[in-house]
Design an enzyme around this catalytic site. Structure first.
Site, PDB file in Angstrom:
ATOM      1  N   ARG A   1       0.654  -1.663   0.080  1.00  0.00           N
ATOM      2  CA  ARG A   1      -0.155  -0.322  -0.150  1.00  0.00           C
ATOM      3  C   ARG A   1       0.902   1.275   0.401  1.00  0.00           C
ATOM      4  NH1 ARG A   1      -3.465   0.136   4.424  1.00  0.00           N
ATOM      5  NH2 ARG A   1      -2.321  -0.402   5.917  1.00  0.00           N
TER       6      ARG A   1
ATOM      7  N   LYS B   1       5.521 -11.251  10.312  1.00  0.00           N
ATOM      8  CA  LYS B   1       4.308 -10.339   8.819  1.00  0.00           C
ATOM      9  C   LYS B   1       5.310 -11.946   7.249  1.00  0.00           C
ATOM     10  CE  LYS B   1       3.739  -7.005   5.235  1.00  0.00           C
ATOM     11  NZ  LYS B   1       2.907  -5.651   5.191  1.00  0.00           N
TER      12      LYS B   1
ATOM     13  N   ARG C   1      -0.272   0.026  13.598  1.00  0.00           N
ATOM     14  CA  ARG C   1       1.299  -0.484  14.453  1.00  0.00           C
ATOM     15  C   ARG C   1       1.216  -0.983  15.716  1.00  0.00           C
ATOM     16  NH1 ARG C   1       6.191  -0.170  10.563  1.00  0.00           N
ATOM     17  NH2 ARG C   1       4.924  -0.459   8.792  1.00  0.00           N
TER      18      ARG C   1
HETATM   19  P1  ATP Z   1       1.531  -0.686   7.192  1.00  0.00           P
HETATM   20  O1  ATP Z   1       1.981  -1.409   8.589  1.00  0.00           O
HETATM   21  O2  ATP Z   1       1.926   0.203   7.703  1.00  0.00           O
HETATM   22  O3  ATP Z   1       0.011  -1.599   7.343  1.00  0.00           O
HETATM   23  P2  ATP Z   1       2.312  -2.231   5.158  1.00  0.00           P
HETATM   24  O4  ATP Z   1       2.916  -3.765   7.074  1.00  0.00           O
HETATM   25  O5  ATP Z   1       0.203  -2.765   5.800  1.00  0.00           O
HETATM   26  O6  ATP Z   1       2.102  -1.063   6.549  1.00  0.00           O
HETATM   27  P3  ATP Z   1       1.802  -2.920   3.313  1.00  0.00           P
HETATM   28  O7  ATP Z   1       1.987  -1.959   1.733  1.00  0.00           O
HETATM   29  O8  ATP Z   1       1.065  -4.052   3.040  1.00  0.00           O
HETATM   30  O9  ATP Z   1       2.202  -2.456   4.543  1.00  0.00           O
HETATM   31  O10 ATP Z   1       3.710  -4.140   2.325  1.00  0.00           O
HETATM   32  C1  ATP Z   1       5.056  -3.053   2.686  1.00  0.00           C
HETATM   33  C2  ATP Z   1       5.558  -3.137   3.681  1.00  0.00           C
HETATM   34  O11 ATP Z   1       5.284  -4.670   4.008  1.00  0.00           O
HETATM   35  C3  ATP Z   1       6.868  -3.182   3.653  1.00  0.00           C
HETATM   36  O12 ATP Z   1       7.050  -1.119   3.670  1.00  0.00           O
HETATM   37  C4  ATP Z   1       8.012  -3.498   4.709  1.00  0.00           C
HETATM   38  O13 ATP Z   1       7.714  -3.455   5.701  1.00  0.00           O
HETATM   39  C5  ATP Z   1       7.120  -4.930   4.422  1.00  0.00           C
HETATM   40  N1  ATP Z   1       7.193  -6.247   3.345  1.00  0.00           N
HETATM   41  C6  ATP Z   1       7.834  -6.116   1.513  1.00  0.00           C
HETATM   42  N2  ATP Z   1       8.193  -7.707   1.565  1.00  0.00           N
HETATM   43  C7  ATP Z   1       7.670  -7.771   2.307  1.00  0.00           C
HETATM   44  C8  ATP Z   1       7.721  -9.621   2.521  1.00  0.00           C
HETATM   45  N3  ATP Z   1       7.879 -10.245   0.828  1.00  0.00           N
HETATM   46  N4  ATP Z   1       7.597  -9.973   3.558  1.00  0.00           N
HETATM   47  C9  ATP Z   1       7.255  -9.716   4.711  1.00  0.00           C
HETATM   48  N5  ATP Z   1       7.415  -8.130   4.820  1.00  0.00           N
HETATM   49  C10 ATP Z   1       7.554  -7.162   3.512  1.00  0.00           C
END
Ligand code: ATP
Length: 249
Positions: free
Chosen positions: A48, A113, A247
């Site tokens: 996102r 994650k 978060r």
């Molecule tokens: P927020 O926590 O602010 O809601 P988000 O975690 O939902 O953000 P996304 O936009 O869903 O963020 O995913 C992008 C983020 O996920 C990146 O900024 C990085 O921190 C993390 N990320 C990127 N690639 C991967 C991956 N393959 N596996 C796990 N995490 C990743």
């Protein structure tokens, strides 16, 4: 696969599986609901708000599903909640691993994650809309890629030895169709309580952030429309919108 799967396309390399389907929508290419695009590698995998989704070759699943919804953009608001539950179903069925969900669109194991969901839309507030549901699941992340991820992460290989990407695509598609059919029929009414039972941050102090403003409160789970309920100063308010990030505070 599910009964409504139109076709599954597999690309060795692509910019982004979501971008591929969004391009076809913009170019008015006829698409059937249930079209799946999978790639072995994404050159510009997206999260996102312009964030990067790390997408190295061969290691993980990069998957997008095209779906048409008759009820307009407003109705699409809770889709990522239903999709998170479909990822839960698929992983539970294949590996018996319990995942956790983070509002609005992330999938965790032990607060690390594992997968992300990116739902992109094309349509009007009323009338039919088209959705591209992107799901990235880490299967076996190479160490040199993981260094670029700025939060705790995990992959399925740390939790099971029985990985089979084709099986995961089939299971995911099967459960996605079921959850989307339920969603189309009855919104999140039959799903939000289950989502709350899997909420990674239930009862914890969290910080919400829009990019312009941030605030803290206790995470009380989601309401039946998919909004996140946050307790602040004794009062509980729901927040909506795909651009809010949550978060742990
Ligand atoms: P927020 O926590 O602010 O809601 P988000 O975690 O939902 O953000 P996304 O936009 O869903 O963020 O995913 C992008 C983020 O996920 C990146 O900024 C990085 O921190 C993390 N990320 C990127 N690639 C991967 C991956 N393959 N596996 C796990 N995490 C990743």
């Amino acid at each position: 696969l599910g009964a409504n799967t139109a076709q599954v396309e597999v690309h060795p390399i692509i910019d982004s599986t979501n971008s591929e389907l969004m391009r076809r929508i913009q170019n008015k290419v006829a698409l059937e609901s249930g079209t799946v695009v999978v790639a072995e590698m994404q050159q510009t995998g997206r999260g996102r708000r312009g964030r990067v989704w790390q997408s190295p070759f061969g290691a993980n699943l990069y998957y997008s599903y095209f779906w048409r919804l008759d009820d307009g953009l407003q109705a699409a608001m809770g889709v990522s909640i239903a999709v998170g539950l479909a990822v839960y179903d698929a992983i539970k069925a294949l590996y018996d691993i319990d995942i956790e969900l983070k509002w609005p669109n992330d999938i965790y194991i032990n607060k690390q994650k594992l997968a992300g969901v990116l739902v992109e839309l094309d349509g009007q507030p009323q009338g039919p809309c088209q959705l591209v549901i992107g799901i990235g699941i880490n299967l076996q992340m190479p160490q040199n890629t993981s260094e670029h991820i700025d939060q705790a992460w995990t992959d399925l290989s740390q939790h099971t030895t029985a990985l089979d990407k084709n099986q995961l695509v089939a299971s995911l598609t099967f459960y996605l169709e079921q959850r989307l059919a339920d969603y189309q029929q009855d919104g999140l009414n039959s799903m939000y309580a289950q989502w709350n039972a899997l909420n990674a941050f239930a009862g914890e102090c969290v910080e919400l952030n829009t990019g312009h403003r941030s605030w803290r409160g206790i995470c009380e789970g989601i309401d039946q429309h998919g909004g996140i309920r946050i307790r602040q100063d004794g009062e509980v308010k729901s927040y909506y919108g795909g651009e809010i990030s949550l978060r742990k505070a």
